[in-house]
Design a protein around this motif. Structure first.
Motif, PDB file in Angstrom:
ATOM      1  N   VAL A  40     -50.087 -19.127  24.624  1.00  0.00           N
ATOM      2  CA  VAL A  40     -49.670 -19.485  23.266  1.00  0.00           C
ATOM      3  C   VAL A  40     -49.092 -18.284  22.507  1.00  0.00           C
ATOM      4  O   VAL A  40     -48.027 -18.391  21.896  1.00  0.00           O
ATOM      5  CB  VAL A  40     -50.845 -20.119  22.484  1.00  0.00           C
ATOM      6  CG1 VAL A  40     -50.492 -20.313  21.012  1.00  0.00           C
ATOM      7  CG2 VAL A  40     -51.248 -21.444  23.117  1.00  0.00           C
ATOM      8  N   VAL A  41     -49.758 -17.155  22.560  1.00  0.00           N
ATOM      9  CA  VAL A  41     -49.334 -15.992  21.767  1.00  0.00           C
ATOM     10  C   VAL A  41     -47.927 -15.512  22.144  1.00  0.00           C
ATOM     11  O   VAL A  41     -47.090 -15.310  21.257  1.00  0.00           O
ATOM     12  CB  VAL A  41     -50.379 -14.861  21.849  1.00  0.00           C
ATOM     13  CG1 VAL A  41     -49.848 -13.582  21.222  1.00  0.00           C
ATOM     14  CG2 VAL A  41     -51.681 -15.295  21.166  1.00  0.00           C
ATOM     15  N   PRO A  42     -47.591 -15.340  23.428  1.00  0.00           N
ATOM     16  CA  PRO A  42     -46.227 -14.898  23.748  1.00  0.00           C
ATOM     17  C   PRO A  42     -45.145 -15.879  23.292  1.00  0.00           C
ATOM     18  O   PRO A  42     -44.059 -15.459  22.899  1.00  0.00           O
ATOM     19  CB  PRO A  42     -46.236 -14.769  25.278  1.00  0.00           C
ATOM     20  CG  PRO A  42     -47.658 -14.571  25.635  1.00  0.00           C
ATOM     21  CD  PRO A  42     -48.431 -15.372  24.627  1.00  0.00           C
ATOM     22  N   VAL A  43     -45.441 -17.157  23.318  1.00  0.00           N
ATOM     23  CA  VAL A  43     -44.458 -18.152  22.876  1.00  0.00           C
ATOM     24  C   VAL A  43     -44.226 -18.029  21.374  1.00  0.00           C
ATOM     25  O   VAL A  43     -43.088 -18.078  20.909  1.00  0.00           O
ATOM     26  CB  VAL A  43     -44.921 -19.571  23.273  1.00  0.00           C
ATOM     27  CG1 VAL A  43     -44.118 -20.635  22.571  1.00  0.00           C
ATOM     28  CG2 VAL A  43     -44.836 -19.743  24.779  1.00  0.00           C
ATOM     29  N   PHE A  57     -41.678 -25.606  23.642  1.00  0.00           N
ATOM     30  CA  PHE A  57     -42.188 -26.900  23.199  1.00  0.00           C
ATOM     31  C   PHE A  57     -43.327 -27.391  24.086  1.00  0.00           C
ATOM     32  O   PHE A  57     -44.338 -27.901  23.588  1.00  0.00           O
ATOM     33  CB  PHE A  57     -41.052 -27.933  23.136  1.00  0.00           C
ATOM     34  CG  PHE A  57     -40.293 -27.885  21.845  1.00  0.00           C
ATOM     35  CD1 PHE A  57     -40.641 -28.705  20.787  1.00  0.00           C
ATOM     36  CD2 PHE A  57     -39.241 -26.998  21.679  1.00  0.00           C
ATOM     37  CE1 PHE A  57     -39.950 -28.653  19.580  1.00  0.00           C
ATOM     38  CE2 PHE A  57     -38.543 -26.938  20.486  1.00  0.00           C
ATOM     39  CZ  PHE A  57     -38.899 -27.767  19.432  1.00  0.00           C
ATOM     40  N   HIS A  58     -43.195 -27.238  25.394  1.00  0.00           N
ATOM     41  CA  HIS A  58     -44.271 -27.682  26.292  1.00  0.00           C
ATOM     42  C   HIS A  58     -45.552 -26.888  26.056  1.00  0.00           C
ATOM     43  O   HIS A  58     -46.648 -27.454  26.059  1.00  0.00           O
ATOM     44  CB  HIS A  58     -43.840 -27.573  27.758  1.00  0.00           C
ATOM     45  CG  HIS A  58     -42.892 -28.650  28.163  1.00  0.00           C
ATOM     46  ND1 HIS A  58     -43.237 -29.976  28.206  1.00  0.00           N
ATOM     47  CD2 HIS A  58     -41.599 -28.587  28.519  1.00  0.00           C
ATOM     48  CE1 HIS A  58     -42.197 -30.690  28.580  1.00  0.00           C
ATOM     49  NE2 HIS A  58     -41.189 -29.872  28.768  1.00  0.00           N
ATOM     50  N   THR A  59     -45.417 -25.581  25.845  1.00  0.00           N
ATOM     51  CA  THR A  59     -46.597 -24.753  25.612  1.00  0.00           C
ATOM     52  C   THR A  59     -47.291 -25.123  24.315  1.00  0.00           C
ATOM     53  O   THR A  59     -48.516 -25.274  24.278  1.00  0.00           O
ATOM     54  CB  THR A  59     -46.211 -23.265  25.591  1.00  0.00           C
ATOM     55  OG1 THR A  59     -45.646 -22.919  26.859  1.00  0.00           O
ATOM     56  CG2 THR A  59     -47.411 -22.381  25.320  1.00  0.00           C
ATOM     57  N   ASP A 104     -51.585 -28.462  20.602  1.00  0.00           N
ATOM     58  CA  ASP A 104     -50.895 -29.634  20.085  1.00  0.00           C
ATOM     59  C   ASP A 104     -50.506 -29.270  18.659  1.00  0.00           C
ATOM     60  O   ASP A 104     -51.304 -29.414  17.742  1.00  0.00           O
ATOM     61  CB  ASP A 104     -51.796 -30.865  20.120  1.00  0.00           C
ATOM     62  CG  ASP A 104     -51.103 -32.105  19.569  1.00  0.00           C
ATOM     63  OD1 ASP A 104     -49.969 -31.992  19.052  1.00  0.00           O
ATOM     64  OD2 ASP A 104     -51.701 -33.182  19.635  1.00  0.00           O
ATOM     65  N   ALA A 105     -49.293 -28.776  18.506  1.00  0.00           N
ATOM     66  CA  ALA A 105     -48.863 -28.285  17.202  1.00  0.00           C
ATOM     67  C   ALA A 105     -48.791 -29.402  16.160  1.00  0.00           C
ATOM     68  O   ALA A 105     -48.760 -29.122  14.969  1.00  0.00           O
ATOM     69  CB  ALA A 105     -47.522 -27.568  17.317  1.00  0.00           C
ATOM     70  N   GLU A 132     -48.064 -25.793  10.559  1.00  0.00           N
ATOM     71  CA  GLU A 132     -46.807 -25.476   9.877  1.00  0.00           C
ATOM     72  C   GLU A 132     -45.696 -25.189  10.886  1.00  0.00           C
ATOM     73  O   GLU A 132     -44.547 -25.614  10.696  1.00  0.00           O
ATOM     74  CB  GLU A 132     -47.000 -24.294   8.930  1.00  0.00           C
ATOM     75  CG  GLU A 132     -47.862 -24.622   7.726  1.00  0.00           C
ATOM     76  CD  GLU A 132     -48.165 -23.404   6.871  1.00  0.00           C
ATOM     77  OE1 GLU A 132     -47.678 -22.298   7.160  1.00  0.00           O
ATOM     78  OE2 GLU A 132     -48.928 -23.564   5.888  1.00  0.00           O
ATOM     79  N   LEU A 133     -46.031 -24.478  11.955  1.00  0.00           N
ATOM     80  CA  LEU A 133     -45.047 -24.205  12.997  1.00  0.00           C
ATOM     81  C   LEU A 133     -44.613 -25.510  13.661  1.00  0.00           C
ATOM     82  O   LEU A 133     -43.426 -25.711  13.925  1.00  0.00           O
ATOM     83  CB  LEU A 133     -45.628 -23.235  14.033  1.00  0.00           C
ATOM     84  CG  LEU A 133     -44.719 -22.874  15.202  1.00  0.00           C
ATOM     85  CD1 LEU A 133     -43.413 -22.259  14.723  1.00  0.00           C
ATOM     86  CD2 LEU A 133     -45.453 -21.934  16.152  1.00  0.00           C
ATOM     87  N   GLY A 134     -45.553 -26.391  13.911  1.00  0.00           N
ATOM     88  CA  GLY A 134     -45.218 -27.688  14.493  1.00  0.00           C
ATOM     89  C   GLY A 134     -44.267 -28.485  13.615  1.00  0.00           C
ATOM     90  O   GLY A 134     -43.305 -29.079  14.107  1.00  0.00           O
TER      91      GLY A 134
END
Length: 87
Positions: A15-18, A45-47, A54-55, A77-79
């Motif tokens: 998650v963090v690198p994405v 998006f998949h990550t 689940d954003a 908010e990112l989602g």
């Protein structure tokens, strides 16, 4: 390391690198626009929506890939932003 700590570390390593890649336009140009690179916007998006979070509903990932209520709010908010950008 406890099993819970191991689980969160295993999820956060994805998650963090994405999230960092989303904040890095030079990375996006150099990697996402290269058809031979593994990582692209679909990977993001998949990550964030399918594999490790689940954003749209990040609350259930608290303690799994998100460490705090603040991260849950920020992921939601990112989602919203990613869904708006893809629409």
């Amino acid at each position: 390391m406890s099993e819970a700590a191991r689980l969160i570390a295993n999820h956060r390593v994805h998650v963090v690198p994405v999230v960092l890649a989303l904040a890095n336009p030079p990375w996006q140009r150099d990697v996402w626009l290269d058809p031979s690179a593994f990582e692209d916007l679909n990977h993001v998006f998949h990550t964030l929506f399918d594999d490790f979070c689940d954003a749209d509903e990040p609350e259930r990932y608290l303690g799994v890939s998100l460490r705090s209520d603040e991260e849950v709010v920020l992921m939601r908010e990112l989602g919203v932003a990613l869904n708006a950008a893809s629409a």
